[in-house]
Design a protein around this motif. Sequence first.
Motif, PDB file in Angstrom:
ATOM      1  N   LYS A 129       0.839  -1.209   0.000  1.00 33.55           N
ATOM      2  CA  LYS A 129       0.000   0.000   0.000  1.00 33.55           C
ATOM      3  C   LYS A 129       0.869   1.252   0.000  1.00 33.55           C
ATOM      4  O   LYS A 129       0.569   2.228  -0.680  1.00 33.55           O
ATOM      5  CB  LYS A 129      -0.925   0.018   1.218  1.00 33.55           C
ATOM      6  N   ASN A 130       1.970   1.220   0.778  1.00 38.64           N
ATOM      7  CA  ASN A 130       2.866   2.367   0.870  1.00 38.64           C
ATOM      8  C   ASN A 130       3.534   2.716  -0.453  1.00 38.64           C
ATOM      9  O   ASN A 130       3.826   3.883  -0.697  1.00 38.64           O
ATOM     10  CB  ASN A 130       3.941   2.124   1.932  1.00 38.64           C
ATOM     11  N   ILE A 131       3.782   1.715  -1.290  1.00 32.19           N
ATOM     12  CA  ILE A 131       4.405   2.011  -2.594  1.00 32.19           C
ATOM     13  C   ILE A 131       3.349   2.115  -3.699  1.00 32.19           C
ATOM     14  O   ILE A 131       3.662   2.089  -4.875  1.00 32.19           O
ATOM     15  CB  ILE A 131       5.507   0.980  -2.968  1.00 32.19           C
ATOM     16  N   LYS A 132       2.085   2.231  -3.282  1.00 34.17           N
ATOM     17  CA  LYS A 132       0.962   2.453  -4.204  1.00 34.17           C
ATOM     18  C   LYS A 132       0.797   1.339  -5.236  1.00 34.17           C
ATOM     19  O   LYS A 132       0.477   1.580  -6.387  1.00 34.17           O
ATOM     20  CB  LYS A 132       1.114   3.796  -4.937  1.00 34.17           C
ATOM     21  N   ARG A 133       1.018   0.082  -4.799  1.00 34.11           N
ATOM     22  CA  ARG A 133       0.811  -1.054  -5.706  1.00 34.11           C
ATOM     23  C   ARG A 133      -0.496  -1.746  -5.335  1.00 34.11           C
ATOM     24  O   ARG A 133      -0.518  -2.863  -4.822  1.00 34.11           O
ATOM     25  CB  ARG A 133       1.989  -2.031  -5.638  1.00 34.11           C
TER      26      ARG A 133
END
Length: 195
Positions: A68-72
């Motif tokens: 989620k943090n790397i927007k995947r």
Amino acid sequence: MDPFLTLLNAFSSSLSEPELAALKFLCRGEVTKRKLESVQSGRDLFGFLLEQQLIASDKVSFLEELLKNIKREDLVSQLKQFVEEGGVTAPDDQPDVHEKRLQKAAIEIICDNVGRDWKMLMRKLDVSEVKLERIVAANPFNLHEQLLQSLREWQKWKGREAKVADLIKALRACNMNLVADKVENKVLQLNTGTR
């Protein structure tokens, strides 16, 4: 083969260098600096996370937060699907050898003949905008590679349902009839050559 390891391997293959760098940064509190310096791929990082029991097939919240943090979001949804189904899609979800050969030939023709309108084709094949944007970002100045990666993404997503006939239909729907004809001719050659 462990389905969770298969999933992690697939995730690793789809990570760009900046995404891997971001994951390494986010894991600084969990993995030693020396180990992080030795990480060359997602597989390396996931290996350390498995060793330290931060992730497991029944313990995915840390991995989910990282993704989620790397927007995947695409990988997050695959992870959620894995948890819901209790596994990942099996190898029998892949097209047969003959269909793979036809797809390979079709993809070569499409990559050589479809130009700037490649996104229109991918939309006809229902590949998401998020995936298209990610592929463009990973290959900003290489049109051929953008199209190739998009087609591979389509193949992966469709699995056994990925058919050359769908590629031809999508080409025709985009008025790329010349390319569709070339693909049909190649398929015909390959089919008559195998009999």
